[in-house]
Design an enzyme around this catalytic site. Sequence first.
Site, PDB file in Angstrom:
ATOM      1  CG  HIS A   1       4.644  -1.878  -7.600  1.00  0.00           C
ATOM      2  ND1 HIS A   1       3.997  -0.766  -7.105  1.00  0.00           N
ATOM      3  CD2 HIS A   1       4.231  -2.916  -6.815  1.00  0.00           C
ATOM      4  CE1 HIS A   1       3.251  -1.097  -6.079  1.00  0.00           C
ATOM      5  NE2 HIS A   1       3.365  -2.399  -5.880  1.00  0.00           N
ATOM      6  NE  ARG A   2      11.101   0.940 -12.602  1.00  0.00           N
ATOM      7  CZ  ARG A   2      11.859   1.106 -13.683  1.00  0.00           C
ATOM      8  NH1 ARG A   2      13.180   1.215 -13.543  1.00  0.00           N
ATOM      9  NH2 ARG A   2      11.323   1.141 -14.883  1.00  0.00           N
TER      10      ARG A   2
END
Length: 472
Positions: free
Chosen positions: A443-444
């Site tokens: 999700h980064r």
Amino acid sequence: MTTEVRSLREFRMPDVGEGLTEAEILSWYVKPGDTVTDGQVVCEVETAKAAVELPIPFNGVVEQLFFPEGATVDVGTVIISVAVAGEAGAAAPAVAAAPAAPAPAPAPAEAEPERREVLVGYGPRTGGSQRRARRTTTTTVIAPAPVPVPAVVVPVSVPVPVPVVPEQPSGDRPLAKPPVRKLAKDLGIDLRAVTPTGPDGVITREDVHAHASAAAAVAAAADAPAPVAAAEPVSVSGSGDVRVPIKGVRKATAQAMVSSAFTAPHVTEFVQVDVTRTMRFVRRLKESGELGRDIRVSPLLLVAKALLTAIKRHPEINAQWDEAAQEIVIKGQVNLGIAAATPRGLIVPNIKDAGAKTLSGLAAALGELIDTARQGKTSPADMQGGTVTITNVGVFGVDTGTPILNPGEAAILAFGAVRELPWVHKGKVVPRQVTTLALSFDHRLVDGELGSRVLADVAALLERPKRLITWG
């Protein structure tokens, strides 16, 4: 009078350029007393990434094997010593050679000359007379009859019991030049299974290619649906506990998964897909042979092509997180990893620049990757540099899962089992072939919108596989 000089050369466990700290000795190809030559493979070891054959970098006679098969050895540790013959020269007259008093024996506690660790390939070679003079030697002096001095023998070292290793005939090593050995290794071929046609039984490049073609034909005829061989089950009898050592590939996998799970924030999304048309397309490709007679066609091939096409439309998902530079690196090519369960543990070899391949080229590369993994011959280079991975849990009858990312990658796609289920199709509930896809992403690097678009594209392509041609 002549003097015969013999010295011991030690070969240490190399790192083979992978930055690892230990390796397990799988098998020895030589035993004490065997003659070895420069470049001859003496053993096979398993690192945390792959099985690797180690060649000896000098000629001589095997003196001692320091570890048995199955032992885990640290990089830089001596694993084998070889007695190397030196140059013979004229010695001084025997009368002059005999001292008034016996010469003192070398002190057993004398420190061994400092050695450099062998970390890459063959390691540093020993050269020059200064280096050779510092080594312990064996000198045999034969005195003439008139001189009452017995023959003097200075031993190389105190005999040490050799660890027990399985006996192996000394003549079962196939003959092949180093380039041919490298070719066989890259193709995942065991040279002992190749029929030699060269002079004196030497295996040639043509022999290796011929064997590879024959093996590919047999594999294509078998057309086994499972992409890899499952690990052998652990036999448990009675109620006692069974302890399995954590080492090699299994140890590396455990460390990598823990690092990934607690470093990258995982998000997983799921979608059910009607793959009836995809399954028909697979059957048509098999029957027509339009991708090639020796090409294996499976649903996994079309899933891989669909994912590569979706990445082409959304290249931001083919990225890596650079913590040091605080940058997102969008990779220039897709190295597609395929998770493979082998008897030695889970490995993830990858197809280099898979996004640039045609469907036929992708099928050939996928077939070669699977065959090499089944044989346990995947090289370390084939498992490095992956950017996106597919794990085919469907071959085990599993519907879906939440796969953990390979360290350094942004996404992994799980392909579940294909089942016949009731499905609304053209306004009617009819039986259709359905699968579940699960996409995990970092999700980064990948937000919910990008991950959803990629997963939706893969699903749309598998529902109507003809789009693979128009979208690709």
